[in-house]
Design a protein around this motif. Structure first.
Motif, short mmCIF file in Angstrom:
data_model
loop_
_atom_site.label_atom_id
_atom_site.label_comp_id
_atom_site.label_asym_id
_atom_site.label_seq_id
_atom_site.Cartn_x
_atom_site.Cartn_y
_atom_site.Cartn_z
N PHE A 154 0.92 -1.20 0.01
CA PHE A 154 -0.04 0.04 0.04
C PHE A 154 0.76 1.19 -0.06
N LEU A 155 1.91 1.39 0.85
CA LEU A 155 2.79 2.61 1.00
C LEU A 155 3.54 2.57 -0.17
N VAL A 156 4.34 1.77 -0.83
CA VAL A 156 5.40 2.18 -1.91
C VAL A 156 4.82 2.71 -3.04
N PRO A 157 3.58 2.33 -3.63
CA PRO A 157 3.20 3.02 -4.65
C PRO A 157 2.58 4.67 -4.16
N MET A 158 2.28 4.78 -2.97
CA MET A 158 2.09 6.04 -2.70
C MET A 158 3.16 6.94 -2.64
N ALA A 159 4.28 6.50 -2.42
CA ALA A 159 5.70 7.23 -2.28
C ALA A 159 5.96 7.34 -3.77
N GLY A 160 6.08 6.10 -4.67
CA GLY A 160 6.62 6.20 -5.83
C GLY A 160 5.97 7.00 -6.97
N MET A 161 4.54 6.95 -6.56
CA MET A 161 3.80 7.64 -7.99
C MET A 161 4.08 9.10 -8.14
N SER A 162 4.38 9.83 -7.10
CA SER A 162 4.89 11.25 -7.14
C SER A 162 6.12 11.35 -8.28
N MET A 163 6.93 10.42 -8.31
CA MET A 163 8.22 10.39 -9.18
C MET A 163 7.60 10.42 -10.69
N PHE A 164 6.95 9.19 -10.99
CA PHE A 164 6.35 9.33 -12.25
C PHE A 164 5.68 10.43 -12.84
#
Length: 483
Positions: free
Chosen positions: A294-304
């Motif tokens: 749940f948490l990793v996509p929350m953080a990673g989506m901002s980069m893309f």
């Protein structure tokens, strides 16, 4: 009885020296099944990001309004995220092979219809049907991998491949989207699914074995509350990104989503044949993996999301060049596919995921140093390398940890929960980041580019904070040597 992850990852499986004559044919069939399932997963994941680069041309051709254009992405996310749990459990009960083939076929037909769209409403309807097909196929892809490859080492390898393909798909989608949009137009972004989808359906019909159905009934109250709850949450996050957290629509949708999911948990705790068996969360390593899924996509989506805008609007890159700018991230994610099985066996989940989370934190912190004068080298390049390593090491082990010791009759439910958390985390993360970005950009002053970059760096700082939370969660993984 569930076996521990330690047993699943370290068991030595012996084999008779005299291999039966049919072994080669069986290995070939297993390879075809693996390629079929991974191709379908890549196709579904790519569709989440491949449309991003094509949005400006879609808006021009089909006369979308600025606000309506977001629904090209959101209509798919809303339906896909809302139906994943139901799709996974339905596969357990009615046959994973049947649900997988039907879902892949529906996704393919909807992609053809979307490519032929002559109006905004036509395209949005096709995206909704794509979401339904994806929600039928995706969780059953993961369940079929788990049950087709029961031997522990083989299962760990294919689950790492699945997770790596899923992670890298976000970056590859930008590259593929840029190539297709630049050379063939936006409709090719939809049409590209058709030949791949047809191959997936034909190979699945010829090679997938029919799994035994469970003698059970679908948990309809659980299905209704879960699907409605996740859909309401995803809609609330989408509304927050466009209208802000103070919007009545946002507040009502989020409150309804939370209420429905609470009701869902109550129903599941009392149901004799639940849609989502809550015992899946009693294993500490699996529960920790679910939390970070749940948490990793929350953080990673901002980069893309934000780097796509930075590369095009600040550095002035074309859609094609923007896609290739993400190549270091995609390549490193694919590298993790080969490394994860050996790393997990040798070190266990805690060191691997902690290293990945730390790399994500470092990459996002570095992105907070962006200015309107920053070039691709060295800052952006180093940040993309760190994020590629970080997301690969953080996400790739999670599917293995979650699915490696799941009982076969619960594989669909476990896979549906995994992908629901991933999708919901990405939607929430994007909504949070966009809201933070908008607030910071409006208060930054100065030139338009300065305000844009100021909003982005503030959003990256928030992303680094969420990545730090994934680091804290990863520390709770149980070492392989302990049971």
């Amino acid at each position: 009885m569930e076996h521990s992850l330690s047993t699943s990852l370290t068991d030595d499986v012996t084999a008779d020296v005299r291999v039966p004559a049919s072994a080669r044919a069986q290995r070939l069939r297993s390879g075809i099944v693996l390629a079929t399932l991974l191709t379908c997963q890549m196709m579904i994941v790519l569709d989440i990001t491949v449309m991003n680069v094509a949005l400006p041309r879609i808006q021009t051709d089909l006369h979308f309004s600025s606000t309506g254009l977001s629904w090209v992405m959101n209509s798919y996310s809303l339906v896909f995220g809302g139906l994943l749990l139901l799709g996974g459990r339905a596969g357990d009960l009615f046959g994973r092979r049947n649900l997988f083939i039907a879902g892949a076929a529906l996704f393919t037909v909807a992609s053809l219809a979307g490519g032929l769209a002559q109006s905004a409403g036509w395209l949005l309807a096709a995206r909704v049907v794509q979401g339904i097909g994806g929600a039928m196929a995706a969780p059953n892809t993961l369940a079929l991998l788990t049950t087709t490859f029961p031997e522990p080492k083989a299962r760990m390898r294919v689950l790492a491949l699945f997770s790596g393909m899923s992670s890298a798909g976000f970056a590859i989608g930008l590259i593929v989207g840029g190539l297709l949009t630049e050379w063939l137009g936006w409709r090719s972004v939809m049409f590209i699914n058709v030949p791949f989808g047809l191959v997936v359906v034909v190979l699945a019909i010829l090679n997938l074995s029919a799994a035994q159905r469970e003698p059970a009934h679908l948990d309809l109250p659980g299905a209704l509350t879960a699907t409605s709850g996740v859909a309401a949450l995803v809609y609330g996050f989408i509304s927050a990104a466009s209208d802000g957290w103070g919007s009545a629509t946002t507040d009502i949708a989020l409150a309804a989503g939370v209420g429905l999911l609470v009701a869902f948990l109550v129903i599941e705790s009392r149901a004799s044949q639940p849609l989502l068996p809550l015992r899946l969360f009693t294993d500490r390593n699996r529960a920790t993996a679910y939390a970070n899924m749940f948490l990793v996509p929350m953080a990673g989506m901002s980069m893309f999301f934000f780097l796509t805008q930075f590369l095009q609007n600040v550095l002035g890159l074309s859609a094609l060049a923007t896609g290739f700018a993400f190549l270091p991230t995609a390549l490193l994610m694919f590298t993790m596919i080969r490394l994860i099985p050996r790393l997990l066996t040798r070190f266990g989940p805690r060191p691997v995921t902690v290293t990945g989370a730390a790399s994500m934190v470092a990459g996002l912190v570095l992105l907070t140093r962006l200015t309107p004068d920053s070039g691709y080298f060295p800052l952006l390049f180093i940040a993309m390398v760190l994020m590629g390593c970080g997301i690969g090491l953080s996400v790739s082990p999670l599917s293995v940890i979650i699915m490696s010791n799941v009982e076969p009759h619960e594989a669909g439910a476990a896979g549906g929960a995994l992908q629901t958390l991933q999708q919901t985390g990405a939607a929430l993360g994007l909504a949070v980041m966009v809201t933070i970005f908008g607030t910071a950009a409006r208060g930054a002053g100065g030139s338009a580019q300065h305000a844009l970059v100021s909003g982005m760096t503030t959003a990256f700082a928030a992303g680094a904070g969420i990545a730090a939370l994934t680091l804290a969660v990863a520390l709770s993984f149980r070492a392989l040597s302990s049971d």
